[in-house]
Enzyme design. Structure first.
Site, PDB file in Angstrom:
ATOM      1  N   GLU A  74       1.115  -3.088  -2.074  1.00  0.00           N
ATOM      2  CA  GLU A  74       0.311  -3.214  -1.055  1.00  0.00           C
ATOM      3  C   GLU A  74      -1.126  -3.135  -1.337  1.00  0.00           C
ATOM      4  O   GLU A  74      -1.346  -2.293  -2.296  1.00  0.00           O
ATOM      5  CB  GLU A  74       0.903  -1.791  -0.404  1.00  0.00           C
ATOM      6  CG  GLU A  74       0.127  -1.755   1.021  1.00  0.00           C
ATOM      7  CD  GLU A  74       0.251  -3.141   1.770  1.00  0.00           C
ATOM      8  OE1 GLU A  74       1.503  -3.294   2.146  1.00  0.00           O
ATOM      9  OE2 GLU A  74      -0.613  -3.885   1.984  1.00  0.00           O
ATOM     10  N   LYS A  89      -1.161  -5.408  -9.316  1.00  0.00           N
ATOM     11  CA  LYS A  89      -1.393  -4.025  -8.615  1.00  0.00           C
ATOM     12  C   LYS A  89      -2.110  -2.848  -9.556  1.00  0.00           C
ATOM     13  O   LYS A  89      -3.379  -2.562  -8.932  1.00  0.00           O
ATOM     14  CB  LYS A  89       0.117  -3.520  -8.005  1.00  0.00           C
ATOM     15  CG  LYS A  89      -0.273  -2.205  -7.402  1.00  0.00           C
ATOM     16  CD  LYS A  89      -1.224  -2.379  -6.050  1.00  0.00           C
ATOM     17  CE  LYS A  89      -1.149  -0.883  -5.442  1.00  0.00           C
ATOM     18  NZ  LYS A  89      -1.438  -0.891  -4.061  1.00  0.00           N
ATOM     19  N   CYS A 108      -4.063   6.402  -5.192  1.00  0.00           N
ATOM     20  CA  CYS A 108      -4.020   5.310  -6.144  1.00  0.00           C
ATOM     21  C   CYS A 108      -4.643   5.149  -7.254  1.00  0.00           C
ATOM     22  O   CYS A 108      -4.049   4.975  -8.564  1.00  0.00           O
ATOM     23  CB  CYS A 108      -3.976   4.005  -5.450  1.00  0.00           C
ATOM     24  SG  CYS A 108      -2.808   3.473  -4.152  1.00  0.00           S
TER      25      CYS A 108
HETATM   26  C1  UDX Z   1      -7.274   1.689  -2.872  1.00  0.00           C
HETATM   27  C2  UDX Z   1      -7.394   0.113  -2.935  1.00  0.00           C
HETATM   28  O1  UDX Z   1      -8.730  -0.213  -2.516  1.00  0.00           O
HETATM   29  C3  UDX Z   1      -6.415  -0.582  -2.513  1.00  0.00           C
HETATM   30  O2  UDX Z   1      -6.458  -1.941  -2.445  1.00  0.00           O
HETATM   31  C4  UDX Z   1      -4.934  -0.249  -2.977  1.00  0.00           C
HETATM   32  O3  UDX Z   1      -3.907  -0.690  -2.329  1.00  0.00           O
HETATM   33  C5  UDX Z   1      -4.934   1.404  -2.965  1.00  0.00           C
HETATM   34  O4  UDX Z   1      -5.870   2.074  -3.510  1.00  0.00           O
HETATM   35  P1  UDX Z   1      -7.843   3.440  -1.265  1.00  0.00           P
HETATM   36  O5  UDX Z   1      -7.662   4.461  -2.249  1.00  0.00           O
HETATM   37  O6  UDX Z   1      -7.143   3.816   0.066  1.00  0.00           O
HETATM   38  O7  UDX Z   1      -7.312   2.034  -1.610  1.00  0.00           O
HETATM   39  O8  UDX Z   1      -9.383   3.657  -1.050  1.00  0.00           O
HETATM   40  P2  UDX Z   1     -10.674   2.881  -1.589  1.00  0.00           P
HETATM   41  O9  UDX Z   1     -11.559   2.385  -0.608  1.00  0.00           O
HETATM   42  O10 UDX Z   1     -10.296   1.954  -2.653  1.00  0.00           O
HETATM   43  O11 UDX Z   1     -11.421   3.936  -2.251  1.00  0.00           O
HETATM   44  C6  UDX Z   1     -11.046   4.792  -3.314  1.00  0.00           C
HETATM   45  C7  UDX Z   1     -11.983   5.919  -3.660  1.00  0.00           C
HETATM   46  O12 UDX Z   1     -13.263   5.219  -4.129  1.00  0.00           O
HETATM   47  C8  UDX Z   1     -12.355   6.683  -2.584  1.00  0.00           C
HETATM   48  O13 UDX Z   1     -12.522   8.021  -2.714  1.00  0.00           O
HETATM   49  C9  UDX Z   1     -13.828   6.075  -2.251  1.00  0.00           C
HETATM   50  O14 UDX Z   1     -14.808   6.829  -1.590  1.00  0.00           O
HETATM   51  C10 UDX Z   1     -14.416   5.700  -3.637  1.00  0.00           C
HETATM   52  N1  UDX Z   1     -15.260   4.638  -3.585  1.00  0.00           N
HETATM   53  C11 UDX Z   1     -15.152   3.434  -3.330  1.00  0.00           C
HETATM   54  C12 UDX Z   1     -16.654   4.987  -4.063  1.00  0.00           C
HETATM   55  O15 UDX Z   1     -16.945   6.213  -4.540  1.00  0.00           O
HETATM   56  N2  UDX Z   1     -17.451   4.004  -4.359  1.00  0.00           N
HETATM   57  C13 UDX Z   1     -17.393   2.669  -3.896  1.00  0.00           C
HETATM   58  O16 UDX Z   1     -18.391   1.919  -3.777  1.00  0.00           O
HETATM   59  C14 UDX Z   1     -16.092   2.461  -3.170  1.00  0.00           C
END
Ligand code: UDX
Ligand code: ADP
Length: 463
Positions: A162, A221, A277
């Site tokens: 996913e 993944k 993740c």
């Molecule tokens: C992630 C992956 O994006 C997704 O494809 C995978 O399936 C699951 O893991 P998610 O954990 O839901 O998704 O959130 P994501 O938007 O990737 O953000 C992860 C963390 O990084 C968050 O705490 C977010 O705030 C942080 N982040 C993200 C930053 O600090 N800066 C950024 O520029 C982007």
């Protein structure tokens, strides 16, 4: 095989939204989501669709449309397995907290339990799809269990990781960049792949459906998450250098993001990444590399985590240092507790670690988060086992109203990038705080110039 009955084991952040969209897009397929957690299933079945256990923009509408038609939530795991032709495994795979690989390897006990349950119950051939993020070669473990404990039933194992991100799950599922399906290269494997491709083809253009062998799919993944997390750690490393040199990390991010080879996404400096993740998947990658004796590869990826831990700690240290090296008994308000905006998920959220550091210094933490309950905040802190529950209770309170949360605080720390924080009446907040009043913007979210004009002492990541 034409699929008419799907079951998904695990009604969490992955299983729930994914099955809701499959059910919405395929009204002729019966989709049953099962979970051992009765409370969670009861919430999915709540007559008020706004009470479903997972907050995701747009999700309650999808559930409202499909639930009771061809989407069902149940605790009758065996029955759903027996009836389904295709079974998705979306159970949690937390990092091991015991034994060999502790703190690094994925704990596969829930997966193994599922596999054994499927083997015990199944009377007809089935396709088993691994949806949970799993370390490479888990499919072969599942296959072994299914084929050696079953009763002659044939199973095909597919990997269909996913890629949805929380907070945008519905959008990501409706219009994915790609859908990845890994399966055996045998004729039966290819036919199983086709069955799943046919499900996604109802709404995903065929050029976006990628098929590979099982191992490539599993490793892709982990690789995708490691690369994304690495970008965040890279820009966060630069944020500290910016603070020392007078560069502005947002300007640096913009300048490099316009290079089409680098691209502009995932370059937002922050108090550190969280979520279920990134950390888990990188630790998995590190563990796998170590298992094969690839120490340089392991160290390379581990540094992404080390940088992230450093960024969280650095943020709390900065608060203490700025507040004259003592925060004891001072009220510090957290805006946000979730690991990112638009979700009620708090797993590995930076807020937990920053709170832990500040409670260690005996600060009084007042939290406002639009979607996270007080109970959840305390359970996150208690999970760290740094102190007694009673102590956490004493130091951490939460508020329903952000203005109340900020009243008489010495400082505010922005831990989640909720949009609403930008719309507040900051003059009113300033007037209600103790002076000098500080804002620590861990998300680079607020308009610093405006806040400084109001009178705040203002610090942001990378300023
Ligand atoms: C992630 C992956 O994006 C997704 O494809 C995978 O399936 C699951 O893991 P998610 O954990 O839901 O998704 O959130 P994501 O938007 O990737 O953000 C992860 C963390 O990084 C968050 O705490 C977010 O705030 C942080 N982040 C993200 C930053 O600090 N800066 C950024 O520029 C982007
Ligand atoms: P994710 O973010 O991967 O979806 P969650 O923890 O939100 O993770 O969801 C996983 C769900 O799987 C939980 O609700 C848990 O109760 C459920 N689960 C774990 N093991 C089993 C099992 N053997 N049978 C049914 N449900 C299970």
């Amino acid at each position: 095989m034409k699929i008419t009955n799907i079951c998904c084991i695990g009604a969490g952040y992955v299983g729930g939204p994914t099955m809701a969209i499959i059910a919405q897009k395929c009204p002729d397929i019966k989709v049953t989501v099962v979970d051992l957690n009765e409370d969670r299933i009861a919430k999915w079945n709540d007559t008020d669709v706004n009470n479903i256990p997972i907050y995701e923009p747009g999700l309650s509408e999808v559930v409202a449309e499909a639930r009771g038609r061809n989407l069902f939530f149940s605790t009758e795991v065996d029955k759903a397995i027996d009836e389904a032709q295709m079974i998705f495994i979306s159970v949690n795979t937390p990092t091991k907290t015991y034994g060999s690989g502790k703190g690094m390897a994925a704990d596969l006990k829930y997966i193994e339990l599922c596999a054994r349950q499927i083997a015990r119950v199944s009377k007809q051939d089935k396709i088993v799809v691994e949806k949970s993020t799993l370390p490479v070669r888990t499919a072969s473990a599942i296959k072994n269990i299914l084929h050696n404990t079953g009763n002659g039933v044939q199973f095909q194992i597919l990997s269909n990781p996913e890629f949805l991100a929380e907070g945008t799950a519905v959008e990501d599922l409706l219009a994915p960049d790609r859908v990845l399906i890994g399966g055996d290269t045998t004729e039966e494997g290819q036919s199983a792949i086709k069955s799943l491709v046919d499900v996604y083809s109802r709404w995903v253009p065929s050029e976006r459906i990628l098929t590979t062998n099982v191992w490539s799919s599993e490793l892709s993944k982990l690789t995708a998450n490691a690369f994304l997390a690495q970008r965040v750690s890279s820009i966060n490393a630069m944020s500290e250098l910016c603070e020392k040199t007078g560069a502005d990390v947002s300007e640096v991010a913009k300048a490099i993001g316009m290079d089409s080879r680098i691209g502009s996404k995932f370059l937002k400096a922050s108090v550190g990444f969280g979520g279920s993740c990134f950390q888990k998947d990188i630790l998995n990658l590190v563990y796998i590399a170590k298992t094969y004796g690839l120490n340089e590869v392991a160290d390379y990826w581990e540094q992404v985590i080390i940088m992230n831990d450093h960024q969280k700690r650095r943020f709390s240290k900065n608060i203490v240092a700025t507040l004259y090296n003592t925060v004891a008994d001072k009220k510090i308000t957290f805006l946000g507790w979730a690991f990112k905006k638009d979700t009620n998920d708090t797993r590995e959220s930076a807020a937990i670690y920053v709170a832990d550091d500040l409670v260690f210094e005996q600060a009084k933490i007042a939290v406002y988060d639009p979607k996270v309950s007080h109970k959840q905040m305390l359970s996150d802190l208690n999970y760290l086992e740094t102190r007694t529950k009673e102590e956490n209770d004493k130091f951490v309170s939460s508020f329903e109203d952000p203005y109340e949360a900020c009243k008489e605080a010495h400082a505010i720390a922005v831990l989640t990038e909720w949009d609403e924080f930008n719309e507040y009446d900051w003059q009113r907040i300033y007037d209600s705080m103790l002076k000098p009043a500080f804002v620590f913007d861990g998300r680079n979210l607020l308009d610093g110039k405006k806040l400084q004009a109001i009178g705040f002492h203002y610090q942001e990541i990378g300023s």
